[in-house]
Design a protein around this motif. Sequence first.
Motif, short mmCIF file in Angstrom:
data_model
loop_
_atom_site.label_atom_id
_atom_site.label_comp_id
_atom_site.label_asym_id
_atom_site.label_seq_id
_atom_site.Cartn_x
_atom_site.Cartn_y
_atom_site.Cartn_z
N VAL A 34 0.98 -1.37 0.02
CA VAL A 34 0.07 -0.01 0.06
C VAL A 34 1.05 1.28 0.14
O VAL A 34 1.84 1.29 0.86
N THR A 35 0.70 2.24 -0.94
CA THR A 35 1.08 3.52 -1.09
C THR A 35 0.41 4.64 -0.46
O THR A 35 -0.88 4.70 -1.06
N ALA A 36 0.75 5.30 0.71
CA ALA A 36 -0.04 6.38 1.20
C ALA A 36 0.51 7.52 0.79
O ALA A 36 1.69 7.94 0.75
N VAL A 37 -0.24 8.61 0.12
CA VAL A 37 0.06 10.07 -0.10
C VAL A 37 -0.73 10.97 0.73
O VAL A 37 -1.85 10.83 0.74
N VAL A 38 0.13 11.79 1.59
CA VAL A 38 -0.32 12.69 2.44
C VAL A 38 0.07 14.25 1.63
O VAL A 38 1.09 14.21 1.45
N ARG A 39 -0.97 15.15 1.57
CA ARG A 39 -0.38 16.34 1.11
C ARG A 39 0.19 17.22 2.35
O ARG A 39 -0.41 17.15 3.38
N ILE A 40 1.19 17.66 2.26
CA ILE A 40 1.98 18.28 3.21
C ILE A 40 1.25 19.65 3.20
O ILE A 40 1.09 20.74 2.47
N PRO A 41 0.79 20.06 4.64
CA PRO A 41 0.00 21.33 4.80
C PRO A 41 1.06 22.59 4.66
O PRO A 41 2.16 22.31 4.97
N ARG A 42 0.44 23.74 4.04
CA ARG A 42 1.14 24.91 3.84
C ARG A 42 1.04 26.02 5.14
O ARG A 42 -0.22 26.40 5.41
N PHE A 43 2.01 26.42 5.78
CA PHE A 43 2.05 27.18 6.67
C PHE A 43 2.35 28.63 6.17
O PHE A 43 2.09 29.70 6.55
N VAL A 44 3.61 28.51 5.21
CA VAL A 44 4.12 29.94 4.79
C VAL A 44 3.51 29.98 3.53
O VAL A 44 3.57 29.03 2.54
N PRO A 45 2.78 30.95 3.31
CA PRO A 45 2.39 31.44 2.00
C PRO A 45 3.36 31.12 0.65
O PRO A 45 4.20 31.94 0.88
N GLY A 46 2.67 30.68 -0.40
CA GLY A 46 3.81 30.79 -1.56
C GLY A 46 4.80 29.30 -1.57
O GLY A 46 5.39 29.32 -2.28
N TRP A 47 5.06 28.79 -0.51
CA TRP A 47 5.70 27.63 -0.41
C TRP A 47 4.91 26.35 -0.55
O TRP A 47 4.26 26.04 0.21
N ASP A 48 5.19 25.57 -1.37
CA ASP A 48 4.34 24.46 -1.69
C ASP A 48 5.54 23.21 -1.86
O ASP A 48 6.40 23.14 -2.76
N PHE A 49 5.13 22.02 -0.87
CA PHE A 49 6.34 21.19 -0.88
C PHE A 49 5.70 19.78 -1.31
O PHE A 49 6.16 18.81 -1.13
N GLY A 50 4.62 19.83 -1.88
CA GLY A 50 3.99 18.79 -2.45
C GLY A 50 3.24 17.62 -1.60
O GLY A 50 2.77 18.03 -0.62
N ASP A 51 3.59 16.38 -1.83
CA ASP A 51 3.04 15.45 -0.86
C ASP A 51 4.01 14.58 -0.54
O ASP A 51 5.46 14.50 -0.87
N ALA A 52 3.95 13.76 0.79
CA ALA A 52 4.48 12.95 1.53
C ALA A 52 4.13 11.62 1.05
O ALA A 52 3.09 11.36 1.16
N THR A 53 4.89 10.67 0.45
CA THR A 53 4.70 9.55 -0.08
C THR A 53 5.30 8.38 0.52
O THR A 53 6.62 8.48 0.82
N LYS A 54 4.74 7.34 1.20
CA LYS A 54 5.51 6.20 2.17
C LYS A 54 4.77 5.00 1.42
O LYS A 54 3.58 5.08 1.23
N THR A 55 5.48 3.83 1.43
CA THR A 55 4.72 2.64 1.01
C THR A 55 4.95 1.81 1.99
O THR A 55 6.37 1.51 2.70
N ALA A 56 4.14 0.67 2.26
CA ALA A 56 4.43 -0.38 3.31
C ALA A 56 4.15 -1.70 2.73
O ALA A 56 2.83 -1.84 1.86
N THR A 57 4.77 -2.84 3.11
CA THR A 57 4.26 -4.13 2.56
C THR A 57 4.21 -4.87 3.91
O THR A 57 4.74 -5.11 4.68
N MET A 58 2.82 -5.87 3.70
CA MET A 58 2.50 -6.81 4.71
C MET A 58 2.27 -8.00 4.19
O MET A 58 1.80 -8.30 2.99
N PRO A 59 2.62 -9.34 4.89
CA PRO A 59 1.99 -10.45 4.29
C PRO A 59 0.56 -10.69 4.31
O PRO A 59 -0.31 -10.13 5.40
N LEU A 60 -0.11 -11.33 3.40
CA LEU A 60 -1.51 -11.66 3.50
C LEU A 60 -1.70 -12.76 4.68
O LEU A 60 -1.11 -13.55 5.01
N ASP A 61 -2.75 -12.35 5.40
CA ASP A 61 -3.13 -13.01 6.28
C ASP A 61 -4.15 -14.45 5.90
O ASP A 61 -5.14 -14.41 5.45
N HIS A 62 -3.17 -15.49 5.92
CA HIS A 62 -4.12 -16.79 5.61
C HIS A 62 -4.42 -17.52 6.79
O HIS A 62 -3.84 -17.90 7.62
#
Length: 113
Positions: free
Chosen positions: A77-105
């Motif tokens: 699963v890849t999670a994408v979080v929009r980075i909140p802006r505090f300073v006007p005019g500065w845009d840092f895009g998204d924070a993206t992280k990926t995690a892998t888990m074994p399927l529960d059988h």
Amino acid sequence: MAIEYLGFLPVLILVAMAGVQIGLIAYAGQQAGTAARAGARSASLGESAQEGCAQAVSDWIDVDCSGASSGGDEVTVTAVVRIPRFVPGWDFGDATKTATMPLDHTDEESGQP
């Protein structure tokens, strides 16, 4: 002397705002990692990855975990979080992280793992 302090005040405010923005960047990255792990855990159990992601982060954070993929005995699963802006005019895009888990059988006859 007081005029010198007034002249330096905008610099201090800018440094403080940059510090808060850096903190928000780090927090968004941490929340993206938490969301990715929770989404992968939910998807490995056959539940909605997006719902698992959304429940794992703060209410004011927008997260998208729509890209869950499974291959073999694991789910990613890849999670994408929009980075909140505090300073006007500065845009840092998204924070993206990926995690892998074994399927529960489970053993379908006995219901046991």
